[in-house]
Design an enzyme around this catalytic site. Structure first.
Site, PDB file in Angstrom:
ATOM      1  N   ARG A  69     -33.387   2.736 -41.828  1.00  0.00           N
ATOM      2  CA  ARG A  69     -32.990   3.829 -41.539  1.00  0.00           C
ATOM      3  C   ARG A  69     -31.262   3.898 -42.232  1.00  0.00           C
ATOM      4  O   ARG A  69     -30.579   5.191 -42.963  1.00  0.00           O
ATOM      5  CB  ARG A  69     -32.447   3.812 -40.410  1.00  0.00           C
ATOM      6  CG  ARG A  69     -31.778   5.173 -39.814  1.00  0.00           C
ATOM      7  CD  ARG A  69     -31.917   5.226 -38.201  1.00  0.00           C
ATOM      8  NE  ARG A  69     -33.598   5.283 -37.019  1.00  0.00           N
ATOM      9  CZ  ARG A  69     -33.526   5.450 -37.055  1.00  0.00           C
ATOM     10  NH1 ARG A  69     -33.579   6.887 -37.498  1.00  0.00           N
ATOM     11  NH2 ARG A  69     -34.895   5.625 -36.346  1.00  0.00           N
ATOM     12  N   ILE A  70     -30.209   2.633 -42.665  1.00  0.00           N
ATOM     13  CA  ILE A  70     -29.295   2.977 -43.218  1.00  0.00           C
ATOM     14  C   ILE A  70     -29.785   2.752 -44.472  1.00  0.00           C
ATOM     15  O   ILE A  70     -28.583   3.457 -45.320  1.00  0.00           O
ATOM     16  CB  ILE A  70     -29.298   1.047 -42.794  1.00  0.00           C
ATOM     17  CG1 ILE A  70     -28.202   1.128 -41.682  1.00  0.00           C
ATOM     18  CG2 ILE A  70     -27.219   1.012 -43.478  1.00  0.00           C
ATOM     19  CD1 ILE A  70     -27.765   0.269 -40.888  1.00  0.00           C
ATOM     20  N   ASP A 120     -38.959  -3.290 -50.991  1.00  0.00           N
ATOM     21  CA  ASP A 120     -39.415  -2.629 -49.646  1.00  0.00           C
ATOM     22  C   ASP A 120     -40.311  -2.658 -49.585  1.00  0.00           C
ATOM     23  O   ASP A 120     -41.153  -1.772 -50.798  1.00  0.00           O
ATOM     24  CB  ASP A 120     -38.477  -1.825 -48.816  1.00  0.00           C
ATOM     25  CG  ASP A 120     -39.119  -2.164 -47.627  1.00  0.00           C
ATOM     26  OD1 ASP A 120     -40.078  -1.750 -47.333  1.00  0.00           O
ATOM     27  OD2 ASP A 120     -37.862  -1.247 -47.041  1.00  0.00           O
ATOM     28  N   ARG A 122     -27.605  -8.594 -41.716  1.00  0.00           N
ATOM     29  CA  ARG A 122     -27.628  -9.501 -40.882  1.00  0.00           C
ATOM     30  C   ARG A 122     -27.105 -10.879 -41.917  1.00  0.00           C
ATOM     31  O   ARG A 122     -27.678 -10.711 -42.688  1.00  0.00           O
ATOM     32  CB  ARG A 122     -28.763  -9.950 -40.227  1.00  0.00           C
ATOM     33  CG  ARG A 122     -28.689  -8.697 -38.401  1.00  0.00           C
ATOM     34  CD  ARG A 122     -28.098  -9.366 -37.256  1.00  0.00           C
ATOM     35  NE  ARG A 122     -28.257  -7.737 -36.244  1.00  0.00           N
ATOM     36  CZ  ARG A 122     -27.642  -6.921 -36.715  1.00  0.00           C
ATOM     37  NH1 ARG A 122     -26.583  -6.524 -37.864  1.00  0.00           N
ATOM     38  NH2 ARG A 122     -27.732  -6.439 -35.230  1.00  0.00           N
ATOM     39  N   ASP A 170     -19.535  -7.785 -44.523  1.00  0.00           N
ATOM     40  CA  ASP A 170     -19.749  -7.624 -43.261  1.00  0.00           C
ATOM     41  C   ASP A 170     -20.062  -8.876 -42.218  1.00  0.00           C
ATOM     42  O   ASP A 170     -20.209  -8.545 -41.198  1.00  0.00           O
ATOM     43  CB  ASP A 170     -19.961  -6.199 -42.745  1.00  0.00           C
ATOM     44  CG  ASP A 170     -18.990  -5.612 -41.375  1.00  0.00           C
ATOM     45  OD1 ASP A 170     -18.123  -5.826 -41.653  1.00  0.00           O
ATOM     46  OD2 ASP A 170     -20.218  -4.741 -40.938  1.00  0.00           O
ATOM     47  N   GLU A 200     -21.765 -15.420 -37.239  1.00  0.00           N
ATOM     48  CA  GLU A 200     -21.271 -14.823 -37.337  1.00  0.00           C
ATOM     49  C   GLU A 200     -19.831 -14.692 -37.527  1.00  0.00           C
ATOM     50  O   GLU A 200     -19.894 -13.861 -38.622  1.00  0.00           O
ATOM     51  CB  GLU A 200     -21.666 -13.996 -35.687  1.00  0.00           C
ATOM     52  CG  GLU A 200     -21.146 -12.493 -36.158  1.00  0.00           C
ATOM     53  CD  GLU A 200     -21.348 -11.214 -36.540  1.00  0.00           C
ATOM     54  OE1 GLU A 200     -21.569 -10.194 -36.264  1.00  0.00           O
ATOM     55  OE2 GLU A 200     -22.055 -11.231 -36.695  1.00  0.00           O
ATOM     56  N   HIS A 221     -17.266  -7.895 -39.380  1.00  0.00           N
ATOM     57  CA  HIS A 221     -18.896  -7.291 -38.343  1.00  0.00           C
ATOM     58  C   HIS A 221     -18.073  -5.350 -38.114  1.00  0.00           C
ATOM     59  O   HIS A 221     -18.729  -5.042 -36.578  1.00  0.00           O
ATOM     60  CB  HIS A 221     -19.598  -7.468 -37.613  1.00  0.00           C
ATOM     61  CG  HIS A 221     -21.448  -7.040 -37.156  1.00  0.00           C
ATOM     62  ND1 HIS A 221     -21.906  -8.100 -36.659  1.00  0.00           N
ATOM     63  CD2 HIS A 221     -21.725  -6.054 -37.652  1.00  0.00           C
ATOM     64  CE1 HIS A 221     -22.862  -7.747 -36.186  1.00  0.00           C
ATOM     65  NE2 HIS A 221     -23.092  -6.290 -36.799  1.00  0.00           N
TER      66      HIS A 221
END
Length: 342
Positions: free
Chosen positions: A172-173, A192, A253, A276, A281, A300
């Site tokens: 979607r992004i 993809d 991610r 990001d 993390e 993030h």
């Protein structure tokens, strides 16, 4: 006097502490109260061992409105919610709290992933255009020199005219990024495995293998979901195929990029990166990622924050309104799609 039956569905909020106050403006609570039977200030943080008030609300709830930090909807939790028919998630991925028991029960699920995709795509667009202009390195060099300099010579071969952007993942992004890139004079490549040539043509991009995308793109931006097949999908092989000066952008991610392979490429200055997300993390305090002049490291923040959360709340309440009117969700989550989506 006879009162008309209140046909509004019963709703309970369930999310981490503090989230509801950031997610909702006063207007959202007013609308929520008009659409449903709810206490818009009662927020469940724990459904496994709920307080008496939460337990009573859960027993009546036909809809749960969730957001970040929502408690897991296990079979035990669902047994305490016999009337529950729908979960409206005012954020992106539902994988953290929607269980097999929910699908087995036939609970309808929707998420505001589309609303959360927009700020990530906007962040990515800015990163792509800044990468093309070599903004990060130029700003760092300018701060070092503090004097006149032949910047045009330094930046020969850069700019944002007919450069190539490689999008990894038509999520979607990823699709929103492609849409935002459309007005610019850029070539867009897509990797993809779930998109065929006709799908790529409809998106206006060239479908290509990951190796070739890495070799041809001036900027590689990662938008694949975190699933088993995508762990370290950008590793030593893919990074090695990138040409000198390529910028890697990761707003997906951290686990999708092998940072042990990426760090030497960044330390040598051969590649640039906009990160990001990282793995872990928060990088260790001594990580070179914090100080490298060719790395933009952000905590993030590409996804919804501040008033952008209101966009997710608006989409979620639109879905609540559809449920209250007996209509199907406009943006349902299907269990079959979760294997290759966020």
């Amino acid at each position: 006097m006879h009162h008309a039956t209140d046909n509004r569905p019963a709703l309970l909020l369930a999310m981490a502490p503090g989230i509801a106050d950031r997610l909702f403006a006063d207007r959202h609570r007013v609308r929520l109260t008009a659409l449903t039977r709810t206490d818009p200030y009662l927020v469940a943080h724990d459904l496994a061992s709920p307080s008496p008030r939460v337990s009573a609300a859960l027993a009546e709830a036909e809809v749960l409105l969730t957001c970040w930090g929502a408690p897991s909807l296990t079979a035990e939790v669902l047994s305490a919610a016999p009337r529950l028919r729908a979960v409206v998630h005012a954020a992106g991925s539902v994988k953290h709290h929607i269980t097999e028991a929910c699908w087995h029960r036939g609970i309808a699920v929707t998420s505001a992933a589309a609303a959360n995709a927009l700020p990530v795509a906007e962040f990515t667009l800015a990163a792509v255009l800044f990468a093309g202009k070599r903004v990060l390195r130029s700003a760092h060099r300018y701060a070092q020199l503090r004097a006149e300099h032949d910047w045009r010579a330094d930046l020969d071969g850069f700019g944002n005219y007919r450069r190539t952007v490689g999008v990894v993942g038509a999520s979607r992004i990823g699709r929103r990024v492609i849409e935002l890139l459309r007005p610019f004079d850029l070539r867009v490549l897509l990797y993809d495995p779930y998109v065929d040539d006709a799908g790529a043509a409809a998106l206006g991009v060239e479908r290509i293998g990951l190796d070739d995308l890495c070799a041809r793109a001036d900027v590689v931006t990662v938008h694949a979901p975190q699933v088993a097949d995508t762990h370290h999908m950008i590793g030593a092989r893919e990074l090695g195929r990138m040409r000198d000066g390529t910028t890697l952008i990761n707003t997906s991610r951290g686990s999708l990029v092998d940072e042990d392979a990426l760090l030497p490429e960044l330390l040598s200055g051969r590649l640039d990166a906009v990160l990001d997300v990282t793995d872990p993390e928060v990088p260790p305090a001594d990580s070179p990622l914090y100080d490298l002049p060719n790395v933009l490291l952000t905590p993030h923040i590409a996804g919804s924050l501040g008033e952008e959360l209101y966009r997710m709340a608006d989409q979620a309440l639109d879905e609540v309104a559809r449920f209250a009117s007996g209509l199907p969700f406009a943006d349902p989550v299907h269990p079959a799609a979760l294997g290759h989506s966020a």
